[in-house]
Design an enzyme around this catalytic site. Structure first.
Site, PDB file in Angstrom:
ATOM      1  N   GLU A  79       7.759  -3.598   3.359  1.00 35.71           N
ATOM      2  CA  GLU A  79       6.765  -4.631   3.679  1.00 35.71           C
ATOM      3  C   GLU A  79       7.424  -6.004   3.660  1.00 35.71           C
ATOM      4  O   GLU A  79       8.303  -6.282   2.829  1.00 35.71           O
ATOM      5  CB  GLU A  79       5.624  -4.583   2.659  1.00 35.71           C
ATOM      6  CG  GLU A  79       4.460  -5.499   2.948  1.00 35.71           C
ATOM      7  CD  GLU A  79       3.292  -5.252   1.991  1.00 35.71           C
ATOM      8  OE1 GLU A  79       3.041  -4.072   1.668  1.00 35.71           O
ATOM      9  OE2 GLU A  79       2.661  -6.223   1.549  1.00 35.71           O
ATOM     10  N   ASP A  99       6.082  -9.978   3.714  1.00 28.74           N
ATOM     11  CA  ASP A  99       4.820 -10.696   3.503  1.00 28.74           C
ATOM     12  C   ASP A  99       4.926 -12.206   3.723  1.00 28.74           C
ATOM     13  O   ASP A  99       5.839 -12.856   3.204  1.00 28.74           O
ATOM     14  CB  ASP A  99       4.326 -10.504   2.059  1.00 28.74           C
ATOM     15  CG  ASP A  99       3.908  -9.080   1.759  1.00 28.74           C
ATOM     16  OD1 ASP A  99       3.592  -8.342   2.700  1.00 28.74           O
ATOM     17  OD2 ASP A  99       3.894  -8.727   0.573  1.00 28.74           O
ATOM     18  N   GLU A 109       1.918 -14.793   2.762  1.00 29.66           N
ATOM     19  CA  GLU A 109       0.569 -14.883   2.210  1.00 29.66           C
ATOM     20  C   GLU A 109       0.283 -16.339   1.838  1.00 29.66           C
ATOM     21  O   GLU A 109       1.117 -17.009   1.220  1.00 29.66           O
ATOM     22  CB  GLU A 109       0.427 -13.987   0.976  1.00 29.66           C
ATOM     23  CG  GLU A 109       0.598 -12.501   1.298  1.00 29.66           C
ATOM     24  CD  GLU A 109       0.436 -11.627   0.078  1.00 29.66           C
ATOM     25  OE1 GLU A 109      -0.171 -10.549   0.203  1.00 29.66           O
ATOM     26  OE2 GLU A 109       0.935 -12.005  -1.007  1.00 29.66           O
TER      27      GLU A 109
END
Length: 204
Positions: free
Chosen positions: A28, A30, A32
């Site tokens: 993953e 990310d 955010e």
């Protein structure tokens, strides 16, 4: 992806743009955006998971109001490194360090996701500021997504990050980075993760 973040009191919310594979050993990447109380800056929270293991967070203040207009957030992912960009300016590099035993996300296909969700147990000031549901609905806008594959013949040119990119990234990190897991000796008292440089890091 171009994103405009929720305005006003968005504390406790997380708006995300990320890539992820499936399963417990997923990879993953990310981006955010941690909501704020009115007048406080948004925090950009980045992370990289490899084979289900994350804990590679770096956080930045944004140098503009991300709720007033769309801004462009990009991920360059190739077999050699991952680069995170904000408005085409590099802010973070995660290199392939498999040679020293650090897993790297390159063997699992990933899909692209966007979401907004409640994370008031940790998102704003470590969870001290909770979501104010009187400010709902919280609306994030996404636009102009583009995915461009890297031509195979360009791989030799992509093995190294050029000095101009590194210099720009280092300047932005000095000015806007507020957390780097590679300097958090309290969190890793037995030693920093293998990929982290240890120069000028003091353990407590």
């Amino acid at each position: 992806m171009q994103i405009k973040l929720p305005a006003g009191d968005s504390a406790g919310t997380v708006t995300s743009f990320y890539m992820s594979s499936q399963g417990s050993n997923h990879d993953e990447i990310d981006l955010e955006f941690l909501g704020n109380v009115t007048g406080e800056p948004y925090v950009l929270h980045t992370n990289v998971y490899t084979q289900g293991q994350g804990q590679r967070e770096m956080q930045f203040y944004l140098w503009f109001d991300p709720t007033a207009a769309f801004h462009t957030y990009s991920i360059l992912w190739n077999p050699y490194y991952i680069l995170f960009y904000v408005d085409k300016m590099p802010i973070r590099l995660f290199s392939n360090e498999e040679a020293i035993g650090v897993p790297y996300p390159k063997n699992q296909a990933m899909m692209v996701y966007g979401s907004i969700w409640n994370a008031d147990d940790w998102a704003t000031q470590g969870g001290r500021v909770k979501t104010n549901w009187n400010s709902a609905p919280f609306v994030a806008s996404y636009s102009n997504f583009k995915a461009t594959p890297c031509p195979r013949q360009s791989h030799d040119l992509m093995r190294q990050v050029d000095e101009g990119t590194r210099k720009t990234m280092n300047l932005l990190q000095k000015k806007y980075m507020i957390y780097n897991y590679c300097t958090d000796t309290r969190r890793f008292p037995e030693g920093l993760p293998r990929e982290c440089p240890t120069e000028n890091v003091k353990f407590k």
